[in-house]
Design an enzyme around this catalytic site. Structure first.
Site, PDB file in Angstrom:
ATOM      1  N   GLU A 192      -6.797  -8.786   3.530  1.00  0.00           N
ATOM      2  CA  GLU A 192      -5.692  -8.264   4.327  1.00  0.00           C
ATOM      3  C   GLU A 192      -5.941  -9.269   5.831  1.00  0.00           C
ATOM      4  O   GLU A 192      -7.019  -9.535   6.247  1.00  0.00           O
ATOM      5  CB  GLU A 192      -6.481  -6.690   4.740  1.00  0.00           C
ATOM      6  CG  GLU A 192      -5.990  -6.026   3.933  1.00  0.00           C
ATOM      7  CD  GLU A 192      -6.388  -4.495   4.183  1.00  0.00           C
ATOM      8  OE1 GLU A 192      -6.151  -4.272   5.354  1.00  0.00           O
ATOM      9  OE2 GLU A 192      -6.627  -3.632   3.374  1.00  0.00           O
ATOM     10  N   GLN A 228       1.281  -6.031   5.697  1.00  0.00           N
ATOM     11  CA  GLN A 228       1.682  -5.557   4.228  1.00  0.00           C
ATOM     12  C   GLN A 228       3.108  -6.162   4.115  1.00  0.00           C
ATOM     13  O   GLN A 228       3.371  -7.335   4.941  1.00  0.00           O
ATOM     14  CB  GLN A 228       1.865  -4.263   4.153  1.00  0.00           C
ATOM     15  CG  GLN A 228       0.252  -3.661   4.317  1.00  0.00           C
ATOM     16  CD  GLN A 228      -0.071  -2.115   4.324  1.00  0.00           C
ATOM     17  OE1 GLN A 228       1.173  -1.453   3.611  1.00  0.00           O
ATOM     18  NE2 GLN A 228      -0.922  -1.473   4.522  1.00  0.00           N
ATOM     19  N   ASN A 277     -12.183  -0.604  -1.036  1.00  0.00           N
ATOM     20  CA  ASN A 277     -11.545  -1.200  -0.039  1.00  0.00           C
ATOM     21  C   ASN A 277     -12.190  -1.012   1.092  1.00  0.00           C
ATOM     22  O   ASN A 277     -12.674   0.384   1.515  1.00  0.00           O
ATOM     23  CB  ASN A 277      -9.993  -0.654   0.049  1.00  0.00           C
ATOM     24  CG  ASN A 277      -9.424  -1.056   1.437  1.00  0.00           C
ATOM     25  OD1 ASN A 277      -9.112  -2.103   1.552  1.00  0.00           O
ATOM     26  ND2 ASN A 277      -9.321  -0.156   2.448  1.00  0.00           N
ATOM     27  N   GLU A 278     -12.793  -1.751   1.889  1.00  0.00           N
ATOM     28  CA  GLU A 278     -13.272  -1.489   3.267  1.00  0.00           C
ATOM     29  C   GLU A 278     -14.413  -0.395   3.169  1.00  0.00           C
ATOM     30  O   GLU A 278     -14.328   0.187   4.293  1.00  0.00           O
ATOM     31  CB  GLU A 278     -12.088  -1.276   4.480  1.00  0.00           C
ATOM     32  CG  GLU A 278     -11.254  -2.354   4.768  1.00  0.00           C
ATOM     33  CD  GLU A 278     -10.376  -2.291   5.859  1.00  0.00           C
ATOM     34  OE1 GLU A 278     -10.145  -1.159   6.520  1.00  0.00           O
ATOM     35  OE2 GLU A 278      -9.728  -3.302   6.301  1.00  0.00           O
ATOM     36  N   TYR A 301      -7.433  -8.664  11.545  1.00  0.00           N
ATOM     37  CA  TYR A 301      -6.109  -8.203  12.297  1.00  0.00           C
ATOM     38  C   TYR A 301      -6.056  -8.684  13.724  1.00  0.00           C
ATOM     39  O   TYR A 301      -7.225  -8.339  14.433  1.00  0.00           O
ATOM     40  CB  TYR A 301      -5.595  -6.701  12.216  1.00  0.00           C
ATOM     41  CG  TYR A 301      -5.315  -6.201  10.728  1.00  0.00           C
ATOM     42  CD1 TYR A 301      -4.176  -6.608  10.165  1.00  0.00           C
ATOM     43  CD2 TYR A 301      -6.337  -5.759  10.039  1.00  0.00           C
ATOM     44  CE1 TYR A 301      -3.900  -6.169   8.976  1.00  0.00           C
ATOM     45  CE2 TYR A 301      -5.958  -4.996   8.773  1.00  0.00           C
ATOM     46  CZ  TYR A 301      -4.691  -5.356   8.357  1.00  0.00           C
ATOM     47  OH  TYR A 301      -4.365  -4.924   6.947  1.00  0.00           O
ATOM     48  N   GLU A 315       0.853  -1.350  -0.090  1.00  0.00           N
ATOM     49  CA  GLU A 315      -0.161  -0.054  -0.164  1.00  0.00           C
ATOM     50  C   GLU A 315       0.925   1.185   0.016  1.00  0.00           C
ATOM     51  O   GLU A 315       2.083   1.090   0.475  1.00  0.00           O
ATOM     52  CB  GLU A 315      -0.753   0.112   1.228  1.00  0.00           C
ATOM     53  CG  GLU A 315      -1.742   1.333   1.558  1.00  0.00           C
ATOM     54  CD  GLU A 315      -2.939   1.185   2.390  1.00  0.00           C
ATOM     55  OE1 GLU A 315      -2.914   0.384   3.300  1.00  0.00           O
ATOM     56  OE2 GLU A 315      -3.843   2.012   2.404  1.00  0.00           O
ATOM     57  N   ASN A 338      -6.694   1.719   2.710  1.00  0.00           N
ATOM     58  CA  ASN A 338      -7.382   3.022   3.022  1.00  0.00           C
ATOM     59  C   ASN A 338      -6.963   3.878   1.799  1.00  0.00           C
ATOM     60  O   ASN A 338      -7.770   4.916   1.522  1.00  0.00           O
ATOM     61  CB  ASN A 338      -7.384   3.561   4.248  1.00  0.00           C
ATOM     62  CG  ASN A 338      -8.006   2.410   5.297  1.00  0.00           C
ATOM     63  OD1 ASN A 338      -8.522   1.621   5.145  1.00  0.00           O
ATOM     64  ND2 ASN A 338      -7.535   2.596   6.632  1.00  0.00           N
TER      65      ASN A 338
HETATM   66  O1  AHR Z   1      -3.220  -2.352   6.185  1.00  0.00           O
HETATM   67  C1  AHR Z   1      -3.586  -1.436   6.944  1.00  0.00           C
HETATM   68  C2  AHR Z   1      -4.770  -0.683   6.501  1.00  0.00           C
HETATM   69  O2  AHR Z   1      -5.744  -1.693   7.256  1.00  0.00           O
HETATM   70  C3  AHR Z   1      -5.365  -0.897   5.321  1.00  0.00           C
HETATM   71  O3  AHR Z   1      -5.077   0.273   4.693  1.00  0.00           O
HETATM   72  C4  AHR Z   1      -6.869  -0.967   5.546  1.00  0.00           C
HETATM   73  O4  AHR Z   1      -7.462  -1.507   4.406  1.00  0.00           O
HETATM   74  C5  AHR Z   1      -7.096  -1.452   6.727  1.00  0.00           C
HETATM   75  O5  AHR Z   1      -8.010  -0.784   7.734  1.00  0.00           O
END
Ligand code: AHR
Length: 502
Positions: A292, A350, A172-173, A244, A27, A72
């Site tokens: 992700e 990432q 994205n999201e 996450y 990213e 993001n």
């Molecule tokens: O990977 C970090 C961020 O986590 C990304 O930009 C977003 O898509 C997610 O919330």
């Protein structure tokens, strides 16, 4: 000693291992691109400004596919800022990470990097501040062969051949209120469907990913997917999942069971997608792109404000990973593999510096974080078919997930070579567990070809620039085979991989 047991059956196949399971994510955020993959002037930079040490590590990691350019970031991005003569490219504010984007790297540079790294590109379009037309424009730039205004622009910029990008994320999201251009599921479903239809008129066999939930704890979890797919079912191939995990308040036991949540996430979204399919009387199945996933100490980030000053490539979320984090990452890969019938693409977020397996210092070295090791070994050894397992393991109580199995595992069998590989974790925070694997259903006598373990007396040990090899994989001695049954003692908080061959 506590004991766990599994019987392997070569006929119980979940699905072939999808190479796309070993995807990553670059990213335009923090130092992932600038001083991560790209640093002209670095002693190891190549003629295009790419760090060759990072390229070598990305290859060693076994990454198959890379999602780009966000995240993001993409929800405010204008792709055309990043093409054409560099000196004419605008500097812009990136509102997602409160930083300055110089646009020195854009899709042409990234495509060059991807070729050198030998990875497939997964491209995300901006559906936050933009819509159908801009998605069509970037598609025309990257994939249309020639003879139109925008494809000729690419050719004039030096890329005669189209990049042939097959896998596309529709935003994205957009379920997240933090996202620039956040939408209701109804709004997003309509936009995703019309963008998908337009892209398909340009290139029918694209593979398209609709945004799913940003985590299983989102209030709209499940209902978001359901509404979005009601609109887009026929025109998309995937729905995304993002997750996450982190250790909260010293609760290592719950943290080590993070894969319980990943299993729940996948099972719930598969059920949701299949329910929509059933309502629509469709025989088509929507797969999952877990694009992700990782360990991220998100609560530390949420408690710290973004920098006041607008900077180029600031240090953002450069988490330092320990042994327990690596065990969790290994376990999350076990979960992804176990669901290979429906999770056919995934990206660890990432690749470099930003919550990443690879770290760099500007002008200095690159090194491997602990989480590099289970990823690289799984990518190298998971071959052929994923086998369906029933693991007979004792459980332990976790505050977050209730009773969780102490041992989790997955196995692959490669019919071409006869190799069988078992990946296992012991989640016990204090004790070893004896683990036996019954291989007697396989033809011929199997012997241990290689065995690896990641464990340490100090589960919080980590690697640094000064001590980049403090935590590494070790050869896992003490694997015994007796009449077709293998027995190992898995140390506390450990991840291991054992490959058997004929
Ligand atoms: O990977 C970090 C961020 O986590 C990304 O930009 C977003 O898509 C997610 O919330």
């Amino acid at each position: 000693m506590l004991r766990a047991r599994v019987v392997l059956n070569p006929g119980a196949v979940v699905a072939p291992v999808s190479r796309r399971t070993f995807g990553s994510f670059v990213e335009h955020m923090g130092r992932c691109v600038y001083t991560g993959i790209y640093e002209p002037g670095h002693p190891l930079a190549d003629e295009d400004g790419f760090r060759t040490d990072v390229l070598a590590l990305a290859r060693e990691l076994g990454v198959s596919m890379v999602r780009y350019p966000g995240g993001n970031f993409v929800s405010g991005y204008r792709w055309e800022d990043g093409v054409g003569p560099r000196e004419q490219r605008p500097r812009r504010r990136d509102l997602a990470w409160r930083s300055i984007e110089t646009n020195e790297v854009g899709i042409d540079e990234f495509a060059k990097w991807a070729e050198k790294a030998d990875v497939e590109i997964m491209y995300a379009v901006n559906l936050g501040t933009r819509g159908v037309q801009e998605a069509l424009d970037v598609h025309e730039y990257v994939n249309h062969p020639e003879g139109t205004a925008i494809s000729e622009q690419r050719r004039a910029n030096g890329a005669e051949k189209p990049y042939g990008i097959k896998l596309w994320c529709l935003g994205n999201e957009l379920d997240g209120p933090w996202q620039t251009g956040h939408k209701t599921p109804e709004e997003y479903g309509l936009l995703a469907a019309s963008t998908a239809r337009a892209l398909r008129s340009a290139e029918p066999d694209l593979e398209l990913v609709a945004c799913g939930s940003s985590s299983s704890s989102m209030p709209t979890f499940g209902t978001w997917e359901s509404t979005v797919l009601e609109h887009a079912y026929d025109v998309v191939d995937y729905v995304s999942c993002h997750a996450y995990y982190e250790e909260h308040d010293g609760d290592l036991g719950s943290f080590l069971a993070s894969a319980v949540d990943m299993d729940f996430f996948v099972n719930s979204i598969v059920a949701t997608a299949d329910a929509v399919g059933a309502r629509l009387k469709s025989t088509k199945k929507i797969n999952i792109s877990f694009d992700e996933w990782n360990v991220w100490y998100l609560s530390r980030f949420q408690n710290a404000p973004l920098p006041e000053e607008w900077k180029v490539a600031p240090r953002v979320i450069e988490d330092r990973y320990n042994v327990a984090d690596a065990v969790v990452v290994g376990n999350l890969l076990i979960s992804l593999l176990r669901h290979s019938d429906r999770v056919t693409a995934a990206c660890q977020a990432q690749l470099v510096n930003v919550i990443a397996p690879i770290m760099t210092e500007p002008g200095g070295p690159a090194w491997k974080q602990t989480i590099f090791h289970p990823f690289a070994k799984t990518a190298a050894l998971a071959k052929g078919d994923v086998l369906r397992l029933h693991i007979d393991a004792p459980t332990y109580e976790t505050a977050k997930y209730g009773a969780a199995p102490l041992v989790d595992a997955v196995a692959t069998h490669d019919p071409a070579t006869g190799d069988v590989t078992v990946f296992a974790v012991n989640r016990d925070v204090t004790n070893p567990v004896e683990f036996s694997v019954d291989l007697s259903a396989f033809e011929g006598e199997l012997s241990v070809a290689e065995s690896w373990i990641l464990a340490d007396d100090d589960v919080y040990a980590y690697n640094t620039k000064e001590a980049p090899e403090r935590v590494e994989l070790r050869s896992f001695d003490g694997v015994t085979i007796d009449g077709g049954t293998v027995t190992v003692t898995l140390p506390k908080v450990s991840w291991s991989a054992i490959r058997f061959t004929r």
